[in-house]
Design an enzyme around this catalytic site. Structure first.
Site, PDB file in Angstrom:
ATOM      1  N   LYS A  80     -94.562  43.683 -38.088  1.00 26.42           N
ATOM      2  CA  LYS A  80     -95.409  44.571 -37.296  1.00 26.42           C
ATOM      3  C   LYS A  80     -96.872  44.230 -37.548  1.00 26.42           C
ATOM      4  CE  LYS A  80     -96.073  49.562 -36.488  1.00 26.42           C
ATOM      5  NZ  LYS A  80     -95.571  50.906 -36.891  1.00 26.42           N
ATOM      6  N   SER A 155     -93.955  53.701 -33.262  1.00 22.84           N
ATOM      7  CA  SER A 155     -94.955  52.704 -32.917  1.00 22.84           C
ATOM      8  C   SER A 155     -94.511  51.265 -33.140  1.00 22.84           C
ATOM      9  CB  SER A 155     -96.223  52.960 -33.734  1.00 22.84           C
ATOM     10  OG  SER A 155     -95.966  52.829 -35.126  1.00 22.84           O
ATOM     11  N   SER A 179     -91.673  55.986 -36.861  1.00 20.46           N
ATOM     12  CA  SER A 179     -92.035  54.776 -36.120  1.00 20.46           C
ATOM     13  C   SER A 179     -91.150  53.564 -36.387  1.00 20.46           C
ATOM     14  CB  SER A 179     -93.496  54.406 -36.398  1.00 20.46           C
ATOM     15  OG  SER A 179     -94.359  55.318 -35.760  1.00 20.46           O
TER      16      SER A 179
END
Length: 473
Positions: A80, A155, A179
């Site tokens: 990420k 996210s 997330s």
């Protein structure tokens, strides 16, 4: 050979160890798949082609000399883009940091590299991880591989998409209110939020110091255990890091769940649930019972006040980090973040302290309620994913609470797993969530693995053609 990309980390790692598959060959396969499908899916912000090939060559040399670092040796993994990567830009999903190149890796990234993982690229995310849809105004919205008109959750949406489509064997995500788990559920993969403090957050853009976690995102539960085994461990650079040295990885799956007691708090878990999602979850509950688990009702007194406290804690802590940036770059933030910051500025110090007190009391109460109970269960997502572009900024702040039941595990700091458990009638994935007591991470993974082995929903990822058809149209 592309079929290899949907095998497990465990099985491909074995092939690498036996010199049947080469790290360079595997990395080139992953990069080729990214080139083919990522233009439509937008799972990545930065693809690390040169860096990945160079890593692979080093690991292949070690392989030929019989030097295998472990099950992750030569395995392509996405990160990420909230976590630092040495020598490779780390944007945080923001325009502000579009050209920032860190001089060190985040601790979790470094541990994965030391274990032989190949970092294939930096995955797309909701700007600064502050949203549940991965609709990014700067780098493009990530698309759900089951229906690319819909969001993949957030996210860590890009991480879930990369994992679900064979572009990476797994990903490192972050989880402040869900997330890691929410996008995993909405893309049909596995997401695990470890016990608070078990995995270092050092080297990541903070959202909320009190609530942030770093965790693995994979296609199978056992692969999540393999990644977590490497990522966990004390880190003096992270003030929340704990000195726990228990093993996470397990080789053999449980034969059944006899003797396992699972608690279910219906007023919270089924609040706001879509009827089709509920149908899938109740089928999963039936399967857990068939495997031998006992599901019992449980009360969670103070849960609404605690979840309100999570919002207070998260929004006040995120403002404290971003205030200096806002002075210089306020025009570079997305509209939904600007709304969040205004909410955070209106929180008083008294509100914040009271929220932390409420949280502490809720944790104590929940531990008492879980006496004699191995884990809590419920849906990960209670709603299917939104259509891309339909969410207004003023509503975005509540998306995580509208879409799923993930925030509970963050306010508690307890380990939580999302595992695929079926599909709605519209062929959109649903996730089953299992929440354990502190530092029972291994047990939660074993329960989830037992369920997963009995259902094999993971096979659907290999058979999914929705994004393939649409990406070529």
């Amino acid at each position: 050979m592309s079929e290899l990309l949907f095998e497990t980390i465990e099985s491909v790692g074995s092939l690498i160890q036996k010199k049947i598959v080469s790290p360079v060959e595997l990395t080139k396969l992953s990069l080729s798949r990214i080139k083919e499908y990522d233009p439509a899916l937008t799972a990545f912000i930065t693809v690390m082609e040169d860096e990945a090939i160079n890593q692979a060559r080093v690991l292949e040399s070690e392989q030929q000399n019989g030097e295998i670092r472990g099950p992750l040796h030569g395995i392509p993994i996405a990160v990420k883009d909230l976590l630092q990567t040495e020598g490779v830009r780390t944007t945080g999903g923001s325009k502000i940091f579009q050209n920032w190149i860190p001089d060190e890796d985040a601790t979790a990234v470094q541990r994965m590299k030391d274990a032989g993982a190949i970092i294939i690229g930096k995955a797309n995310l909701h700007e600064f991880a502050m949203g549940a849809t991965t609709e990014n105004p700067h780098y493009g919205s990530a698309k759900n591989p089951w229906d690319i008109t819909k969001t993949p959750g957030g996210s860590s949406g890009g991480s879930a998409v990369a994992t679900a489509t064979g572009m990476a064997f797994g990903s490192i995500g972050t989880d402040t209110a869900g997330s890691v788990r929410l996008p995993a559920a909405m893309c049909g993969t596995v997401g695990f939020k470890p016990t608070y403090g078990l995995v270092s957050r050092y080297g990541g853009f903070p959202f909320s110091w009190s609530l942030d976690h770093v965790g693995p995102m994979t296609r199978t539960v056992k692969d999540a255990a393999i990644m977590l085994e490497v990522m966990k461990g004390y880190d003096p650079k992270d003030h929340s890091s704990v000195k726990k040295n228990h093993s996470i990885y397990f080789k053999e799956s449980l034969k059944g769940l006899k003797g396992i007691t699972l608690g279910f708090y219906e007023p919270y878990m089924y609040s706001g649930i879509d009827t089709d999602v509920k149908r899938v979850i109740e089928q999963a509950f039936d399967q857990l019972k068939y495997l031998g688990a006992e599901i019992v009702p449980i009360d969670l007194p103070g849960i609404n006040e605690a979840l309100d406290g999570l919002k207070t804690i998260a929004q006040s802590e995120v403002v404290s980090f971003h205030d200096p940036l806002l002075i210089k770059h306020s025009d570079l933030y997305g509209d939904d973040l600007k709304f969040r910051f205004q909410f955070g500025r209106d929180i008083s110090a008294t509100d914040y302290i009271n929220a932390q007190r409420t949280r502490k009391q809720f944790v104590q109460n929940t531990m008492k309620q879980m006496s004699g109970i191995d884990a809590l269960i419920g849906p990960t997502n209670v709603q299917p994913p939104f259509e891309i572009g339909t969410m207004v900024p003023e509503q975005a702040i509540s998306n995580m609470f509208t879409l799923g039941k993930t925030p509970l595990a963050n306010i508690l700091g307890f380990p939580a797993l999302s595992v695929a458990c079926g599909f709605t009638k519209s062929e959109l994935p649903v996730g089953l969530q299992i929440i354990g007591k502190p530092f029972t991470d291994k047990k939660i993974l074993e329960i989830g693995d037992c369920y997963e082995q009995s259902q094999q929903w993971v096979q659907a990822l290999k058979l999914n053609r929705n994004y393939m058809r649409l990406s070529k149209s």
